[in-house]
Design an enzyme around this catalytic site. Structure first.
Site, mmCIF file in Angstrom:
data_model
loop_
_atom_site.group_PDB
_atom_site.id
_atom_site.type_symbol
_atom_site.label_atom_id
_atom_site.label_comp_id
_atom_site.label_asym_id
_atom_site.label_seq_id
_atom_site.Cartn_x
_atom_site.Cartn_y
_atom_site.Cartn_z
ATOM 1 N N LYS A 178 -23.733 -4.484 2.376
ATOM 2 C CA LYS A 178 -22.513 -4.166 3.136
ATOM 3 C C LYS A 178 -22.698 -2.801 3.806
ATOM 4 O O LYS A 178 -22.664 -1.765 3.153
ATOM 5 C CB LYS A 178 -21.270 -4.132 2.250
ATOM 6 N N GLU A 253 -25.025 6.369 -6.301
ATOM 7 C CA GLU A 253 -25.550 7.582 -5.645
ATOM 8 C C GLU A 253 -24.380 8.210 -4.914
ATOM 9 O O GLU A 253 -23.949 7.681 -3.881
ATOM 10 C CB GLU A 253 -26.665 7.215 -4.655
ATOM 11 N N CYS A 287 -26.247 13.996 1.656
ATOM 12 C CA CYS A 287 -25.730 14.188 0.296
ATOM 13 C C CYS A 287 -26.367 15.379 -0.410
ATOM 14 O O CYS A 287 -25.725 16.045 -1.204
ATOM 15 C CB CYS A 287 -25.934 12.919 -0.507
ATOM 16 N N GLU A 385 -17.306 19.006 -1.206
ATOM 17 C CA GLU A 385 -18.341 18.530 -0.292
ATOM 18 C C GLU A 385 -17.770 18.486 1.126
ATOM 19 O O GLU A 385 -16.808 17.762 1.384
ATOM 20 C CB GLU A 385 -18.799 17.134 -0.725
HETATM 21 P P1 NAD Z 1 -17.419 6.134 1.294
HETATM 22 O O1 NAD Z 1 -17.459 6.145 -0.191
HETATM 23 O O2 NAD Z 1 -16.119 6.282 1.948
HETATM 24 O O3 NAD Z 1 -18.040 4.765 1.838
HETATM 25 C C1 NAD Z 1 -19.336 4.337 1.490
HETATM 26 C C2 NAD Z 1 -19.404 2.828 1.580
HETATM 27 O O4 NAD Z 1 -18.601 2.268 0.543
HETATM 28 C C3 NAD Z 1 -18.869 2.244 2.877
HETATM 29 O O5 NAD Z 1 -19.659 1.107 3.203
HETATM 30 C C4 NAD Z 1 -17.436 1.826 2.504
HETATM 31 O O6 NAD Z 1 -16.939 0.797 3.320
HETATM 32 C C5 NAD Z 1 -17.635 1.369 1.076
HETATM 33 N N1 NAD Z 1 -16.475 1.485 0.191
HETATM 34 C C6 NAD Z 1 -15.528 2.451 0.201
HETATM 35 N N2 NAD Z 1 -14.651 2.245 -0.822
HETATM 36 C C7 NAD Z 1 -15.083 1.146 -1.489
HETATM 37 C C8 NAD Z 1 -14.628 0.450 -2.645
HETATM 38 N N3 NAD Z 1 -13.550 0.835 -3.327
HETATM 39 N N4 NAD Z 1 -15.318 -0.642 -3.062
HETATM 40 C C9 NAD Z 1 -16.427 -1.032 -2.404
HETATM 41 N N5 NAD Z 1 -16.904 -0.427 -1.290
HETATM 42 C C10 NAD Z 1 -16.249 0.663 -0.843
HETATM 43 O O7 NAD Z 1 -18.455 7.252 1.749
HETATM 44 P P2 NAD Z 1 -18.792 7.756 3.227
HETATM 45 O O8 NAD Z 1 -17.759 8.731 3.635
HETATM 46 O O9 NAD Z 1 -19.070 6.588 4.091
HETATM 47 O O10 NAD Z 1 -20.193 8.504 2.954
HETATM 48 C C11 NAD Z 1 -20.294 9.835 2.621
HETATM 49 C C12 NAD Z 1 -20.459 10.025 1.121
HETATM 50 O O11 NAD Z 1 -21.649 9.375 0.682
HETATM 51 C C13 NAD Z 1 -20.630 11.470 0.755
HETATM 52 O O12 NAD Z 1 -19.864 11.765 -0.380
HETATM 53 C C14 NAD Z 1 -22.113 11.583 0.435
HETATM 54 O O13 NAD Z 1 -22.452 12.636 -0.441
HETATM 55 C C15 NAD Z 1 -22.388 10.255 -0.167
HETATM 56 N N6 NAD Z 1 -23.824 9.983 -0.127
HETATM 57 C C16 NAD Z 1 -24.542 10.036 -1.296
HETATM 58 C C17 NAD Z 1 -25.921 9.830 -1.279
HETATM 59 C C18 NAD Z 1 -26.740 9.878 -2.539
HETATM 60 O O14 NAD Z 1 -27.863 9.386 -2.526
HETATM 61 N N7 NAD Z 1 -26.242 10.425 -3.630
HETATM 62 C C19 NAD Z 1 -26.561 9.560 -0.074
HETATM 63 C C20 NAD Z 1 -25.805 9.532 1.088
HETATM 64 C C21 NAD Z 1 -24.430 9.736 1.045
#
Ligand code: NAD
Length: 480
Positions: A178, A253, A287, A385
């Site tokens: 997804k 992650e 991240c 963050e």
């Molecule tokens: P987000 O959590 O809003 O969304 C990430 C993904 O999850 C999207 O595809 C979204 O549609 C989906 N999603 C959101 N809520 C969900 C739920 N309840 N159930 C299932 N799917 C759901 O994050 P974002 O704003 O898109 O990305 C930024 C975040 O990602 C930052 O916090 C960043 O640190 C983190 N990140 C972490 C890593 C790592 O390896 N640790 C790498 C990249 C980004």
């Protein structure tokens, strides 16, 4: 030229989506329409998960020899390589990633992951025989965990999907990915075309570009065996809660608030290129970004000044121009969020560089790279963050104090220690409570485990550790 996609890649085929709902992807640097694509709904998830279930339970894929799976994965890597120019340009336009970084990560690193896990698969023993204390033997068998739900964010859409797809395929699993529309959805079509051209068996990889509700439905789907998620800590918590109820294995992650510790012997000119990389990589939308710079109190003013000078000289602009240092934020909403933190920073720290929108650029979601001299690690800009090009430079008294500050956050994902003495830097790095840390830079390595502690997540990606997390183990005790 806009790209208009009309189908979803499910069960090895391009199929009509269940509804007519579509998403529009905007170019982050120009705000023009880059393309449109269908939005998957829960019925599309049902079809994708059923296809993956069938691939695991009834196709040759899971039972194929590891060598055959490795050959298919290498074909997939070859096909991605052919498309890497189109793929990396698409990502840069979608989320503002400078093109050099896109080529290195969304291209080479993603392809490298497929080849690395193909190689691990080719050399993997499905069974090993272990002696038992009774003098008899036990056979330990590894089998694919089954259907994997892979949910990814928009900041590195290809490499974060591939860090789940590659070990899952190596283990013999099937995957439903997804992506994160509307920001990043066009890129996944190019990856799907590569999978199709590589003749991966039907249902082995499927894409369902939908919103968080579609993600939540996928996480709890009865045919899913494992969830692999990258995204925010808030969403990760909600997914962990769903998986706890189902007793479903999950890898998370999540977010970070990493620190770059500058020891008192650093040569600022020498470290600046690597310090810039780990603080502003992908415009801070990373991240593991070190949004906190910990500077020895005796050299604090010197560090603040050096950073302010460096940051003021960075080239902000078109992410497709190889000379650009800082591209735009991925979406208008994300820029607003970053600017909200800059506003907060003005009230709690001293602004020394940036803080506004770059002059002379009237389109695109740009913010100036920004540096705050921040006297307290309790400040919001030091604790939360930001996910943008915003740094808080914080003074420390001695090494123990620096380590305490680095660890004084809810997160534990990355970090860096800079010193003229590598051994001294390693000693400090050992005391920082994070899943990864760099010494004088942050050269991420495919073969070593990557992940976080505390609010930064559960489990690890990369390395053989990730392959293990897509396998079930069965001990067969041989009595005769
Ligand atoms: P987000 O959590 O809003 O969304 C990430 C993904 O999850 C999207 O595809 C979204 O549609 C989906 N999603 C959101 N809520 C969900 C739920 N309840 N159930 C299932 N799917 C759901 O994050 P974002 O704003 O898109 O990305 C930024 C975040 O990602 C930052 O916090 C960043 O640190 C983190 N990140 C972490 C890593 C790592 O390896 N640790 C790498 C990249 C980004």
């Amino acid at each position: 030229m806009t790209v208009n996609r009309s189908a979803l890649f499910i069960n090895g085929d391009w199929v009509a989506p269940n509804t007519s709902s579509r998403v529009t992807v905007l170019n982050a640097a120009t705000e023009e329409i880059l393309g449109t694509a269908p939005e998957a709904d829960v019925a599309d998830v049902d079809r994708a998960v059923a296809a993956a279930r069938n691939a695991v339970d009834h196709s040759e894929w899971s039972a194929a020899s590891p060598a055959d799976r490795a050959a298919a994965m290498n074909r997939f890597a070859d096909e991605l390589e052919k498309r890497s120019g189109e793929l990396t340009r698409t990502v840069s336009q979608e989320n503002g990633m400078p093109i050099g970084l896109s080529q290195a990560f969304e291209g080479d690193f993603a392809i490298g992951l497929l080849r690395y896990y193909a190689d691990l698969a080719a050399n993997m023993a499905v069974e090993d025989v272990r002696p038992s204390q009774s003098g008899l033997e036990t056979v330990v068998r590894r089998s694919p965990v089954g259907v994997v739900a892979a949910i990814v964010p928009w900041n590195y859409p290809v490499v974060l999907a591939m860090s789940k797809i590659a070990p899952a395929l190596a283990a013999g699993c099937a995957v439903v990915v997804k992506p994160s529309p509307p920001a990043t959805v066009l890129d996944c079509y190019i990856v799907a075309e590569a999978a199709e051209a590589a003749a991966l068996p039907a249902g082995v990889v499927n894409w369902v570009p939908g919103g968080p509700d579609v993600g939540a439905y996928l996480v709890s789907h009865p045919y899913v065996d494992k969830v692999a998620f990258t995204g925010s800590t808030a969403a990760g918590r909600s997914i962990a809660t769903a998986c706890a109820e189902l007793l479903r294995p999950v890898t998370l992650e999540l977010g970070g608030k990493s620190a770059a510790i500058l020891l008192d012997d650093v040569d600022l000119d020498a470290i600046m290129p690597n310090l810039q990389f780990i603080t502003f990589m992908n415009n801070g939308q990373t991240c593991v970004t070190c949004g906190r710079i910990l500077a020895p109190a005796a050299r604090y003013d010197e560090v603040v000044e050096a950073l302010a000078t460096r940051v003021s000289s960075l080239r902000v602009g078109d992410p497709l121009d190889p000379s650009t240092d800082i591209g735009p934020m991925a979406t208008a909403a994300h820029r607003e969020r970053v600017e909200g933190y800059i506003e907060k920073g003005r009230g709690e720290a001293r602004l020394v560089a940036g803080g506004g929108r770059p002059r002379g650029i009237d389109k695109g979601w740009f913010v100036e790279p920004t540096v705050f001299a921040c006297m307290s690690n309790d400040a919001t800009i030091a604790q939360e963050e930001i996910f943008g090009p915003v740094l808080a430079v914080i003074p420390y008294d001695d090494e123990a104090h620096a380590v305490r500050i680095a660890n004084d956050t809810a997160y534990g994902l990355g970090g860096t220690v800079f010193s003229a003495d590598t051994e001294r830097a390693k000693d400090v790095a050992r005391k920082v409570h994070t899943g990864t840390i760099g010494i004088n830079g942050y050269p991420l390595a495919i073969g070593s485990p990557f992940g976080g502690v505390k609010d930064s997540g559960l489990g690890r990606e990369f390395g053989p550790e990730a392959l293990n997390s897509y396998q079930d183990l069965k001990s067969m005790y041989i009595a005769g």
